[in-house]
Structure formats: C-alpha cells, structure tokens
Write an enzyme that holds these catalytic residues in place. Structure first.
Site, PDB file in Angstrom:
ATOM      1  N   ALA A 140       0.878  -1.171   0.000  1.00  0.00           N
ATOM      2  CA  ALA A 140       0.000   0.000   0.000  1.00  0.00           C
ATOM      3  C   ALA A 140       0.910   1.214   0.000  1.00  0.00           C
ATOM      4  O   ALA A 140       1.514   1.565   1.002  1.00  0.00           O
ATOM      5  CB  ALA A 140      -0.897   0.002   1.233  1.00  0.00           C
ATOM      6  N   CYS A 141       1.024   1.864  -1.154  1.00  0.00           N
ATOM      7  CA  CYS A 141       2.186   2.716  -1.387  1.00  0.00           C
ATOM      8  C   CYS A 141       2.141   4.061  -0.685  1.00  0.00           C
ATOM      9  O   CYS A 141       3.029   4.871  -0.853  1.00  0.00           O
ATOM     10  CB  CYS A 141       2.372   2.932  -2.889  1.00  0.00           C
ATOM     11  SG  CYS A 141       1.018   3.818  -3.660  1.00  0.00           S
ATOM     12  N   GLY A 142       1.109   4.332   0.100  1.00  0.00           N
ATOM     13  CA  GLY A 142       1.088   5.596   0.814  1.00  0.00           C
ATOM     14  C   GLY A 142       0.623   6.728  -0.063  1.00  0.00           C
ATOM     15  O   GLY A 142      -0.146   6.544  -0.984  1.00  0.00           O
TER      16      GLY A 142
END
Length: 283
Positions: free
Chosen positions: A117-119
C-alpha cells in the site's frame, strides 16, 4: 513472467486436528517504473510491490496519478526494460514509460518498497492534488450517484475477483457506469496498485480524460484512504465507494473536488460521506 498466484503446501488446524492440503498465495514482486523523455536519460519514478500482470496499465495509472502525464497522448509507449545488465527475472520487473514530450510535472525519485500500500505516492497536500486536477483536461462530474446504486457495486465487483477466489489475498478495484455496467476490474496484492491498474487500463484504451469517463464510479475492496481518492480525482471519476471506512482526508478531498464518497457498502447498506455539493453533516 511470474504467474499472479502460486501453489503452496500448508497444514490447516481445525479443533486441534491437522490436515495437510494445497493452498494458493497471491504473488507479490517489485516493479520498478522508469520514465523516458526524448533526448534525456531514463529516470526512475519509483518501485512498488505488485502482483505481476497488467504491468503497463499499472505504470500508466501511476504516471497519470503523479501528474507526469496529462493524458493518453503524452505516452509514446510502454515496454519492459531491455537493459542488458538486468537478469531474465528482473527484466519483467522493470517497465519504462516513454513520453512523447517533456513531462507535465517533475518528480523526486522515491522508493515504495516498504509496503504494497504505497502511501501518499509523492503527494503530501490537498492543495497539490487540487492543482493536479485543475491542470488536467475537463474534469466535470455531472452525474450524482444514488446511494442504492453505490451499495450494489461491491457485489458486482466481487463477481470479477478471480484471484481473490483462488487465494483470498488480492484486493480489487473496478470502474463502473451509472447503470452498473463494468468498465474494468483489476486485482493486485496492493489496493493502490489495483486502482492504478484499472485507471491505467482505461487511460490506455483512450476512454479516460476525453469526456467518455463522465459519471464513472470507482469501487474498491478495502478502506478508502486519501491516496485512493487522489487517484480517482486525477482520473476525473465522479464517485468512490468501498466496503470499508473512508478517512478524514479522503472525505475532505471529495468535498474539495465535488466527488461522491461512500463507505461500508455491503448487504444493501451504504454510508454516504460526501455527495457533490451536498456533503452530509455540513451546513
């Protein structure tokens, strides 16, 4: 290329009794995305963990979300890297997006390796997202989704989740027309990657940011964070709905962009947090 799922022998314990069986796991591998600008050396945009498959769409969705491109015409081509220094396995984990001209926006090289979850993906403020939206082509959102229609989308999304059926470990994102017709559904180990794959597919097909995407809703299998709404806003989507909860920043961004936002959509129930100019709970 590595398959999106893999077999694994496991031992399942039920009431103290073990049972050996075969299970499937969702594949997770890194994907490095590079950007090629005419006359300049390739530059790395970043590395994200993803499920192999639809890698070009994932790359297209990311460069759009980052503001590197404004639309399909800015992309000259997408290909796996042919760098001779890469191993055979690495070659399918590096994608280069070739631009037709200068990038619409510069960026700082970053790594998203810590989590699938790449932020925030390089965007750290509401104002910056709003600036991206206003600089992209016509983003009118004339369609106001009815809550009953939004509540039905997760069930429609679920019927297309083939990798989840086999592994239980894949997120999904889909774009839908107001009548419930599916445009595209994509799965990935990361929620954000699934969204980028769905948006990127639609962009590459030429049906995004050209007026034909008016009224589309994005449905996601998880919670709705700021990053999810950011990607939808840049893509010109009218509504975002998920089976989980939205965050405060996600709701604020929907207020700012006039998008509809709904969460906890399941079993005929849905909670609407923003609906165009009529945001629940606001005077």
């Amino acid at each position: 290329m590595t398959a999106p799922t893999a077999r694994r022998r496991v031992v399942e314990w039920v009431d103290g009794t073990p049972r050996a069986r075969e299970d499937r796991l969702i594949t997770e591998e890194p994907l490095e995305i590079r950007v090629a600008t005419p006359g300049l050396p390739d530059r790395r945009l970043g590395v994200t963990m993803r499920t192999p498959g639809h890698d070009f769409a994932l790359a297209a969705g990311l460069v759009l979300a980052e503001g590197v491109v404004r639309g399909r015409d800015d992309i000259a081509g997408i290909a796996y890297c042919t760098d001779a220094r890469l191993t055979e396995e690495q070659r399918f984990n590096v994608v280069t997006v070739a631009l037709s001209g200068a990038p619409a926006r510069t960026w700082q090289e970053r790594s998203l390796r810590a989590t699938s979850a790449c932020g925030v993906c390089g965007t750290d403020s509401l104002d910056e997202v709003a600036d991206l939206v206003t600089r992209l082509p016509d983003h009118r959102r004339p369609h106001r989704w009815e809550p009953t229609a939004l509540a039905a989308l997760p069930d429609l999304l679920r019927t297309h989740q083939r990798h989840f059926d086999r592994t239980g470990g894949a997120h999904a994102a889909g774009l839908f027309h107001p009548d419930g017709t599916v445009v595209v559904v994509r799965e990935d180990v990361g929620r954000h990657n699934a969204v980028d794959k769905a948006v990127g597919h639609t962009l590459l097909e030429g049906n995004l940011l050209d007026g034909t995407s008016d009224g589309l809703a994005l449905c996601t299998s998880g919670r709705i964070g700021f990053e999810i709404v950011q990607k939808a806003a840049v893509a010109g989507v009218a509504a975002v709905v998920g089976v989980g909860a939205p965050t405060t920043l996600a709701a604020r961004l929907c207020d700012q962009t006039g998008m509809t936002l709904a969460g906890f959509a399941r079993d005929g129930r849905v909670v609407v947090y923003a609906q165009g100019d009529e945001t629940p709970g606001q005077a």
